[in-house]
Design a protein around this motif. Structure first.
Motif, mmCIF file in Angstrom:
data_model
loop_
_atom_site.group_PDB
_atom_site.id
_atom_site.type_symbol
_atom_site.label_atom_id
_atom_site.label_comp_id
_atom_site.label_asym_id
_atom_site.label_seq_id
_atom_site.Cartn_x
_atom_site.Cartn_y
_atom_site.Cartn_z
ATOM 1 N N ASN A 161 -52.419 71.694 -60.758
ATOM 2 C CA ASN A 161 -51.605 70.680 -61.449
ATOM 3 C C ASN A 161 -51.296 69.502 -60.528
ATOM 4 N N LEU A 162 -50.922 69.814 -59.287
ATOM 5 C CA LEU A 162 -50.625 68.761 -58.319
ATOM 6 C C LEU A 162 -51.875 67.962 -57.980
ATOM 7 N N LYS A 163 -52.988 68.656 -57.821
ATOM 8 C CA LYS A 163 -54.257 67.980 -57.512
ATOM 9 C C LYS A 163 -54.604 66.975 -58.603
ATOM 10 N N THR A 164 -54.450 67.372 -59.866
ATOM 11 C CA THR A 164 -54.736 66.467 -60.981
ATOM 12 C C THR A 164 -53.832 65.241 -60.926
ATOM 13 N N THR A 165 -52.563 65.456 -60.617
ATOM 14 C CA THR A 165 -51.611 64.350 -60.520
ATOM 15 C C THR A 165 -51.985 63.395 -59.390
ATOM 16 N N LEU A 166 -52.357 63.947 -58.233
ATOM 17 C CA LEU A 166 -52.743 63.108 -57.096
ATOM 18 C C LEU A 166 -54.059 62.385 -57.354
ATOM 19 N N GLU A 167 -54.972 63.024 -58.051
ATOM 20 C CA GLU A 167 -56.238 62.365 -58.404
ATOM 21 C C GLU A 167 -55.988 61.197 -59.354
ATOM 22 N N THR A 168 -55.049 61.369 -60.270
ATOM 23 C CA THR A 168 -54.672 60.274 -61.173
ATOM 24 C C THR A 168 -54.055 59.120 -60.390
ATOM 25 N N LEU A 169 -53.194 59.467 -59.438
ATOM 26 C CA LEU A 169 -52.574 58.442 -58.584
ATOM 27 C C LEU A 169 -53.639 57.717 -57.757
ATOM 28 N N ASP A 170 -54.576 58.451 -57.213
ATOM 29 C CA ASP A 170 -55.674 57.861 -56.454
ATOM 30 C C ASP A 170 -56.472 56.882 -57.317
ATOM 31 N N LYS A 171 -56.739 57.251 -58.562
ATOM 32 C CA LYS A 171 -57.487 56.377 -59.480
ATOM 33 C C LYS A 171 -56.690 55.111 -59.785
ATOM 34 N N GLU A 172 -55.371 55.257 -59.943
ATOM 35 C CA GLU A 172 -54.525 54.090 -60.200
ATOM 36 C C GLU A 172 -54.570 53.127 -59.014
ATOM 37 N N TYR A 173 -54.502 53.673 -57.804
ATOM 38 C CA TYR A 173 -54.597 52.834 -56.607
ATOM 39 C C TYR A 173 -55.969 52.166 -56.527
ATOM 40 N N THR A 174 -57.018 52.944 -56.773
ATOM 41 C CA THR A 174 -58.376 52.413 -56.682
ATOM 42 C C THR A 174 -58.602 51.308 -57.702
ATOM 43 N N ASP A 175 -58.251 51.576 -58.953
ATOM 44 C CA ASP A 175 -58.483 50.598 -60.021
ATOM 45 C C ASP A 175 -57.678 49.321 -59.809
ATOM 46 N N THR A 176 -56.439 49.475 -59.396
ATOM 47 C CA THR A 176 -55.555 48.318 -59.217
ATOM 48 C C THR A 176 -55.951 47.476 -58.010
ATOM 49 N N LEU A 177 -56.177 48.133 -56.882
ATOM 50 C CA LEU A 177 -56.392 47.397 -55.640
ATOM 51 C C LEU A 177 -57.820 46.872 -55.501
ATOM 52 N N SER A 178 -58.756 47.446 -56.251
ATOM 53 C CA SER A 178 -60.135 46.954 -56.201
ATOM 54 C C SER A 178 -60.288 45.621 -56.938
ATOM 55 N N GLN A 179 -59.336 45.279 -57.774
ATOM 56 C CA GLN A 179 -59.414 44.051 -58.575
ATOM 57 C C GLN A 179 -58.794 42.841 -57.882
ATOM 58 N N THR A 180 -58.235 43.043 -56.711
ATOM 59 C CA THR A 180 -57.526 41.959 -56.040
ATOM 60 C C THR A 180 -58.486 41.044 -55.279
ATOM 61 N N LYS A 181 -58.216 39.742 -55.349
ATOM 62 C CA LYS A 181 -59.003 38.774 -54.587
ATOM 63 C C LYS A 181 -58.450 38.649 -53.173
ATOM 64 N N HIS A 182 -57.119 38.698 -53.053
ATOM 65 C CA HIS A 182 -56.474 38.642 -51.748
ATOM 66 C C HIS A 182 -56.305 40.072 -51.235
ATOM 67 N N LYS A 183 -56.840 40.348 -50.081
ATOM 68 C CA LYS A 183 -56.806 41.721 -49.550
ATOM 69 C C LYS A 183 -55.773 41.924 -48.451
ATOM 70 N N THR A 184 -55.155 40.862 -47.976
ATOM 71 C CA THR A 184 -54.241 40.961 -46.846
ATOM 72 C C THR A 184 -52.810 41.200 -47.316
ATOM 73 N N PHE A 185 -52.137 42.164 -46.679
ATOM 74 C CA PHE A 185 -50.708 42.356 -46.916
ATOM 75 C C PHE A 185 -50.008 42.529 -45.573
ATOM 76 N N ILE A 186 -48.743 42.068 -45.518
ATOM 77 C CA ILE A 186 -48.012 41.994 -44.252
ATOM 78 C C ILE A 186 -46.842 42.977 -44.271
ATOM 79 N N VAL A 187 -46.750 43.796 -43.213
ATOM 80 C CA VAL A 187 -45.703 44.812 -43.102
ATOM 81 C C VAL A 187 -45.084 44.748 -41.713
ATOM 82 N N TYR A 188 -44.008 45.498 -41.533
ATOM 83 C CA TYR A 188 -43.338 45.500 -40.230
ATOM 84 C C TYR A 188 -44.153 46.252 -39.184
#
Length: 294
Positions: A161-188
Protein backbone atom coordinates in the motif's frame (compact mmCIF):
# COMPACT_ATOMS: atom_id res chain seq x y z
CA UNK A 1 -25.43 -1.75 54.25
CA UNK A 2 -21.93 -0.63 55.22
CA UNK A 3 -20.52 -4.14 54.66
CA UNK A 4 -22.25 -4.31 51.27
CA UNK A 5 -20.71 -1.00 50.21
CA UNK A 6 -17.25 -2.15 51.29
CA UNK A 7 -17.70 -5.39 49.35
CA UNK A 8 -18.71 -3.49 46.21
CA UNK A 9 -15.67 -1.20 46.49
CA UNK A 10 -13.35 -4.20 46.89
CA UNK A 11 -14.82 -5.87 43.80
CA UNK A 12 -14.45 -2.66 41.75
CA UNK A 13 -10.85 -2.34 42.91
CA UNK A 14 -10.10 -5.90 41.82
CA UNK A 15 -11.74 -5.36 38.44
CA UNK A 16 -9.80 -2.13 37.84
CA UNK A 17 -6.59 -3.84 38.90
CA UNK A 18 -7.14 -6.73 36.49
CA UNK A 19 -8.07 -4.36 33.65
CA UNK A 20 -5.04 -2.20 34.32
CA UNK A 21 -2.73 -5.21 34.35
CA UNK A 22 -4.32 -6.49 31.17
CA UNK A 23 -3.78 -3.17 29.38
CA UNK A 24 -0.19 -2.99 30.51
CA UNK A 25 0.48 -6.52 29.27
CA UNK A 26 -0.94 -5.72 25.82
CA UNK A 27 1.23 -2.60 25.51
CA UNK A 28 4.40 -4.30 26.69
CA UNK A 29 3.81 -7.26 24.38
CA UNK A 30 4.46 -5.08 21.33
CA UNK A 31 8.11 -5.15 20.27
CA UNK A 32 9.81 -1.76 20.13
CA UNK A 33 11.54 -0.50 16.99
CA UNK A 34 13.56 2.72 17.08
CA UNK A 35 13.95 4.93 14.02
CA UNK A 36 16.84 7.38 14.01
CA UNK A 37 14.71 10.35 12.90
CA UNK A 38 11.31 11.34 11.57
CA UNK A 39 11.15 10.17 7.90
CA UNK A 40 12.26 6.66 8.89
CA UNK A 41 9.84 6.69 11.81
CA UNK A 42 6.92 7.64 9.56
CA UNK A 43 7.65 5.01 6.89
CA UNK A 44 8.27 2.32 9.52
CA UNK A 45 5.00 3.21 11.28
CA UNK A 46 3.05 2.86 8.05
CA UNK A 47 4.56 -0.57 7.35
CA UNK A 48 4.62 -1.80 10.96
CA UNK A 49 1.05 -0.78 11.70
CA UNK A 50 -0.26 -2.10 15.02
CA UNK A 51 2.18 -5.01 15.23
CA UNK A 52 5.07 -2.94 16.57
CA UNK A 53 5.70 0.22 18.56
CA UNK A 54 7.87 2.63 16.58
CA UNK A 55 9.71 5.38 18.43
CA UNK A 56 11.86 8.13 17.01
CA UNK A 57 15.27 8.64 18.57
CA UNK A 58 15.72 12.35 17.80
CA UNK A 59 13.01 14.52 19.42
CA UNK A 60 10.70 16.71 17.24
CA UNK A 61 12.03 20.16 16.38
CA UNK A 62 15.68 19.16 16.91
CA UNK A 63 18.19 19.52 14.08
CA UNK A 64 19.30 15.88 13.53
CA UNK A 65 22.71 16.47 11.92
CA UNK A 66 24.50 17.42 15.13
CA UNK A 67 22.36 15.59 17.70
CA UNK A 68 24.15 13.27 20.13
CA UNK A 69 22.42 10.76 22.45
CA UNK A 70 22.60 11.26 26.21
CA UNK A 71 23.38 8.32 28.49
CA UNK A 72 19.68 7.84 29.24
CA UNK A 73 18.94 7.71 25.47
CA UNK A 74 21.51 4.97 24.98
CA UNK A 75 20.13 3.01 27.94
CA UNK A 76 16.59 3.24 26.57
CA UNK A 77 17.56 2.11 23.07
CA UNK A 78 19.30 -1.00 24.35
CA UNK A 79 15.80 -2.30 25.19
CA UNK A 80 14.70 -2.19 21.55
CA UNK A 81 14.39 -5.21 19.29
CA UNK A 82 15.47 -3.35 16.17
CA UNK A 83 16.97 0.05 15.31
CA UNK A 84 16.55 1.59 11.86
CA UNK A 85 19.05 4.29 10.91
CA UNK A 86 19.75 6.21 7.73
CA UNK A 87 23.50 5.87 7.18
CA UNK A 88 25.38 8.12 4.69
CA UNK A 89 26.99 9.88 7.64
CA UNK A 90 23.68 11.22 8.97
CA UNK A 91 23.73 9.15 12.18
CA UNK A 92 27.31 9.75 13.28
CA UNK A 93 26.38 8.60 16.79
CA UNK A 94 25.12 5.15 15.77
CA UNK A 95 28.38 3.35 16.62
CA UNK A 96 28.03 4.54 20.20
CA UNK A 97 24.63 2.82 20.36
CA UNK A 98 25.90 -0.35 18.70
CA UNK A 99 28.70 -0.69 21.25
CA UNK A 100 26.20 -0.58 24.11
CA UNK A 101 23.44 -2.68 22.50
CA UNK A 102 24.89 -6.06 21.45
CA UNK A 103 21.45 -7.72 21.45
CA UNK A 104 19.79 -5.15 19.17
CA UNK A 105 19.61 -5.64 15.40
CA UNK A 106 20.59 -2.59 13.34
CA UNK A 107 19.47 -1.88 9.76
CA UNK A 108 20.81 0.84 7.46
CA UNK A 109 17.87 1.98 5.34
CA UNK A 110 19.91 3.82 2.68
CA UNK A 111 21.32 0.54 1.37
CA UNK A 112 21.25 0.43 -2.44
CA UNK A 113 21.05 4.19 -2.97
CA UNK A 114 23.75 5.86 -5.07
CA UNK A 115 25.07 8.65 -2.81
CA UNK A 116 25.89 12.20 -3.85
CA UNK A 117 29.35 13.25 -2.69
CA UNK A 118 30.15 16.94 -2.13
CA UNK A 119 33.88 17.35 -1.63
CA UNK A 120 34.68 14.81 1.08
CA UNK A 121 31.16 14.76 2.50
CA UNK A 122 28.21 12.53 1.57
CA UNK A 123 24.88 14.29 1.21
CA UNK A 124 22.39 12.28 3.34
CA UNK A 125 19.08 13.95 2.30
CA UNK A 126 17.73 11.03 0.28
CA UNK A 127 14.21 11.12 1.75
CA UNK A 128 13.43 14.39 -0.09
CA UNK A 129 13.17 12.48 -3.38
CA UNK A 130 10.23 10.06 -3.77
CA UNK A 131 12.45 7.80 -5.90
CA UNK A 132 14.88 7.36 -3.02
CA UNK A 133 12.05 7.10 -0.48
CA UNK A 134 10.83 4.04 -2.39
CA UNK A 135 14.21 2.37 -1.75
CA UNK A 136 14.10 3.39 1.91
CA UNK A 137 10.60 1.88 2.28
CA UNK A 138 11.77 -1.36 0.67
CA UNK A 139 14.71 -1.61 3.09
CA UNK A 140 12.50 -0.87 6.10
CA UNK A 141 10.01 -3.50 4.94
CA UNK A 142 12.74 -6.12 4.61
CA UNK A 143 14.16 -5.19 8.02
CA UNK A 144 10.80 -5.62 9.73
CA UNK A 145 10.16 -8.93 8.00
CA UNK A 146 13.54 -10.25 9.16
CA UNK A 147 13.03 -8.96 12.70
CA UNK A 148 9.45 -10.24 13.08
CA UNK A 149 8.94 -13.15 10.67
CA UNK A 150 5.59 -14.11 12.20
CA UNK A 151 4.09 -10.88 10.83
CA UNK A 152 5.63 -11.03 7.35
CA UNK A 153 2.30 -11.13 5.52
CA UNK A 154 0.93 -8.21 7.52
CA UNK A 155 4.02 -6.10 6.76
CA UNK A 156 3.87 -7.12 3.10
CA UNK A 157 0.30 -5.84 2.74
CA UNK A 158 1.13 -2.51 4.40
CA UNK A 159 4.31 -2.15 2.36
CA UNK A 160 2.51 -2.72 -0.92
CA UNK A 161 0.00 0.00 0.00
CA UNK A 162 2.80 2.40 0.90
CA UNK A 163 4.75 1.50 -2.24
CA UNK A 164 1.72 2.33 -4.40
CA UNK A 165 1.35 5.68 -2.63
CA UNK A 166 5.04 6.54 -3.08
CA UNK A 167 4.93 5.49 -6.74
CA UNK A 168 1.98 7.83 -7.25
CA UNK A 169 3.92 10.62 -5.54
CA UNK A 170 6.94 9.89 -7.74
CA UNK A 171 4.74 10.13 -10.86
CA UNK A 172 3.31 13.45 -9.67
CA UNK A 173 6.83 14.82 -9.19
CA UNK A 174 7.96 13.46 -12.56
CA UNK A 175 4.96 14.75 -14.51
CA UNK A 176 4.98 18.17 -12.87
CA UNK A 177 8.70 18.89 -12.89
CA UNK A 178 9.36 17.53 -16.38
CA UNK A 179 7.10 20.23 -17.85
CA UNK A 180 9.07 23.16 -16.45
CA UNK A 181 11.14 25.42 -18.70
CA UNK A 182 13.06 26.92 -15.78
CA UNK A 183 15.02 24.22 -13.96
CA UNK A 184 16.84 26.29 -11.34
CA UNK A 185 15.58 26.67 -7.78
CA UNK A 186 17.29 28.44 -4.88
CA UNK A 187 17.46 27.09 -1.30
CA UNK A 188 19.40 27.80 1.87
CA UNK A 189 21.44 24.60 2.07
CA UNK A 190 21.90 21.74 -0.37
CA UNK A 191 19.30 19.41 1.11
CA UNK A 192 17.56 18.88 -2.22
CA UNK A 193 20.41 17.39 -4.28
CA UNK A 194 18.64 14.04 -4.72
CA UNK A 195 15.41 15.75 -5.70
CA UNK A 196 17.32 17.79 -8.29
CA UNK A 197 19.21 14.75 -9.60
CA UNK A 198 16.17 12.50 -9.87
CA UNK A 199 13.87 15.03 -11.55
CA UNK A 200 16.21 16.96 -13.84
CA UNK A 201 16.44 20.17 -11.83
CA UNK A 202 19.30 22.46 -10.82
CA UNK A 203 19.62 23.36 -7.15
CA UNK A 204 21.45 26.53 -6.14
CA UNK A 205 22.21 26.63 -2.41
CA UNK A 206 23.58 29.48 -0.31
CA UNK A 207 25.69 26.96 1.63
CA UNK A 208 26.56 23.28 1.19
CA UNK A 209 25.00 20.38 3.07
CA UNK A 210 26.05 21.90 6.40
CA UNK A 211 23.14 24.16 7.34
CA UNK A 212 25.14 25.69 10.20
CA UNK A 213 27.62 27.23 7.74
CA UNK A 214 27.78 31.00 7.28
CA UNK A 215 26.71 32.50 3.94
CA UNK A 216 29.50 34.50 2.34
CA UNK A 217 28.78 37.98 0.89
CA UNK A 218 30.20 36.79 -2.43
CA UNK A 219 27.69 33.93 -2.57
CA UNK A 220 24.84 36.30 -1.72
CA UNK A 221 25.85 38.50 -4.67
CA UNK A 222 26.06 35.48 -6.99
CA UNK A 223 22.54 34.38 -6.06
CA UNK A 224 21.08 37.88 -6.52
CA UNK A 225 22.68 38.11 -9.98
CA UNK A 226 21.36 34.63 -10.85
CA UNK A 227 17.83 35.62 -9.83
CA UNK A 228 17.95 38.65 -12.11
CA UNK A 229 19.52 36.85 -15.08
CA UNK A 230 17.09 33.90 -15.00
CA UNK A 231 14.02 35.94 -14.00
CA UNK A 232 13.46 33.79 -10.89
CA UNK A 233 10.36 34.79 -8.90
CA UNK A 234 10.68 32.68 -5.73
CA UNK A 235 13.36 31.64 -3.25
CA UNK A 236 12.92 28.88 -0.69
CA UNK A 237 13.44 28.84 3.06
CA UNK A 238 13.44 25.83 5.41
CA UNK A 239 11.83 25.23 8.83
CA UNK A 240 14.94 24.54 10.94
CA UNK A 241 17.36 27.07 9.42
CA UNK A 242 17.75 30.81 9.85
CA UNK A 243 15.52 32.71 7.38
CA UNK A 244 17.59 35.93 7.54
CA UNK A 245 19.90 35.37 4.50
CA UNK A 246 16.92 34.26 2.40
CA UNK A 247 14.92 37.31 3.49
CA UNK A 248 17.85 39.60 2.69
CA UNK A 249 18.14 38.18 -0.82
CA UNK A 250 14.38 38.44 -1.32
CA UNK A 251 14.42 42.10 -0.31
CA UNK A 252 17.38 42.89 -2.56
CA UNK A 253 16.04 41.08 -5.62
CA UNK A 254 12.28 41.51 -5.24
CA UNK A 255 11.42 37.79 -5.17
CA UNK A 256 8.87 36.10 -2.91
CA UNK A 257 9.80 33.59 -0.20
CA UNK A 258 8.21 30.13 -0.18
CA UNK A 259 8.84 27.10 2.04
CA UNK A 260 10.52 23.84 1.12
CA UNK A 261 10.35 21.48 4.07
CA UNK A 262 13.40 19.33 4.75
CA UNK A 263 11.10 17.00 6.76
CA UNK A 264 13.85 16.19 9.25
CA UNK A 265 11.26 16.44 12.00
CA UNK A 266 7.76 17.76 12.63
CA UNK A 267 7.19 21.20 14.11
CA UNK A 268 4.50 21.79 16.74
CA UNK A 269 2.37 23.32 13.99
CA UNK A 270 2.85 20.22 11.78
CA UNK A 271 1.75 17.97 14.64
CA UNK A 272 -1.27 20.17 15.31
CA UNK A 273 -2.28 19.94 11.64
CA UNK A 274 -1.66 16.16 11.63
CA UNK A 275 0.91 16.41 8.86
CA UNK A 276 3.09 13.46 7.91
CA UNK A 277 5.90 12.70 5.48
CA UNK A 278 3.58 12.27 2.51
CA UNK A 279 1.54 15.42 3.10
CA UNK A 280 4.69 17.53 3.54
CA UNK A 281 6.20 16.09 0.35
CA UNK A 282 3.04 17.10 -1.50
CA UNK A 283 3.31 20.61 -0.06
CA UNK A 284 6.89 20.80 -1.32
CA UNK A 285 5.73 19.90 -4.81
CA UNK A 286 2.97 22.51 -4.69
CA UNK A 287 5.49 25.22 -3.81
CA UNK A 288 7.90 24.05 -6.51
CA UNK A 289 5.01 24.28 -8.98
CA UNK A 290 4.48 27.92 -8.02
CA UNK A 291 8.11 28.63 -8.76
CA UNK A 292 7.74 27.43 -12.34
CA UNK A 293 4.18 28.47 -13.15
CA UNK A 294 5.41 31.94 -14.00
Amino acid sequence: MKKTLIAILLIMTLILGITSCGTKTVESSKPVVYASFYPIYDLASKIGGDKITVRTIIPPGIEPHDWEPATKDVAEMTKAKTILYLGLGMDSWIDKIKTNAPNVTFYEVSKGITPIIEGNQTNPHIWLSPKEALIMAKNIHEALQKSFPNDKDYFEKNYQNLKTTLETLDKEYTDTLSQTKHKTFIVYHSAFDYLARDYGLKQEALVGSDEEAEVSPARMTEIINLIKSENIKYIFTEPLTSPKPIQTIAKESGVQVLHLNTIEGLTKEDIKKKEDYLSLMKQNLENLKKDWSR
